[in-house]
Design a protein around this motif. Structure first.
Motif, PDB file in Angstrom:
ATOM      1  N   HIS A 123      91.392  46.063  25.727  1.00 62.11           N
ATOM      2  CA  HIS A 123      91.121  44.845  24.769  1.00 62.11           C
ATOM      3  C   HIS A 123      91.576  43.551  25.359  1.00 62.11           C
ATOM      4  O   HIS A 123      92.297  43.301  26.180  1.00 62.11           O
ATOM      5  CB  HIS A 123      91.858  45.261  23.642  1.00 62.11           C
ATOM      6  N   ALA A 150      90.515  46.285  19.440  1.00 63.42           N
ATOM      7  CA  ALA A 150      91.504  45.867  19.215  1.00 63.42           C
ATOM      8  C   ALA A 150      91.853  44.489  20.164  1.00 63.42           C
ATOM      9  O   ALA A 150      90.978  44.456  21.007  1.00 63.42           O
ATOM     10  CB  ALA A 150      92.925  46.556  19.423  1.00 63.42           C
ATOM     11  N   THR A 169      93.945  45.259  15.384  1.00 68.39           N
ATOM     12  CA  THR A 169      92.971  46.287  15.281  1.00 68.39           C
ATOM     13  C   THR A 169      91.903  45.999  14.142  1.00 68.39           C
ATOM     14  O   THR A 169      92.313  46.202  13.050  1.00 68.39           O
ATOM     15  CB  THR A 169      93.370  47.759  15.572  1.00 68.39           C
ATOM     16  N   ARG A 224      99.309  43.509  18.493  1.00 69.12           N
ATOM     17  CA  ARG A 224      97.876  44.106  18.533  1.00 69.12           C
ATOM     18  C   ARG A 224      97.342  43.949  17.158  1.00 69.12           C
ATOM     19  O   ARG A 224      97.879  44.585  16.145  1.00 69.12           O
ATOM     20  CB  ARG A 224      98.196  45.498  19.183  1.00 69.12           C
TER      21      ARG A 224
END
Length: 95
Positions: free
Chosen positions: A7, A36, A77, A75
């Motif tokens: 990602h 993500a 997503t 992170r």
């Protein structure tokens, strides 16, 4: 912005402050559902969380990967939109 194996990663520590949020929101917008991105910062990005929640309620998950004191990593997503989002559910018979 650098590309991680799975990602995009945005290290905002090297980006001018006024360019950070537009880049983050643009990157989020370009993510496919289920994809993500990672944000790296030198301070807690919680204000970004609240701004994203206001703009994209229910459309993301937020996972803290590292929480200071020198580096914060999260992170984000992108979740799939609800099936009826932007479309008629048929409950009114099309009226």
């Amino acid at each position: 912005m650098t590309q991680a194996l799975s990602h995009p990663t945005i290290d905002v520590r090297v980006i001018p402050p006024r360019e950070r949020h537009p880049l983050i929101f643009g990157t989020f917008h370009s993510l496919a559902d289920g994809a993500a991105m990672e944000i790296v910062n030198d301070h807690d990005p919680r204000p970004l969380y609240f701004q994203l929640q206001e703009m994209q309620p229910g459309r993301f998950t937020w996972d803290t990967l590292e929480s200071g004191p020198d580096v914060w990593r999260v992170r984000i997503t992108k979740r799939a939109a609800a099936a009826s989002e932007g479309r008629c559910c048929g409950g009114c018979g099309g009226a």
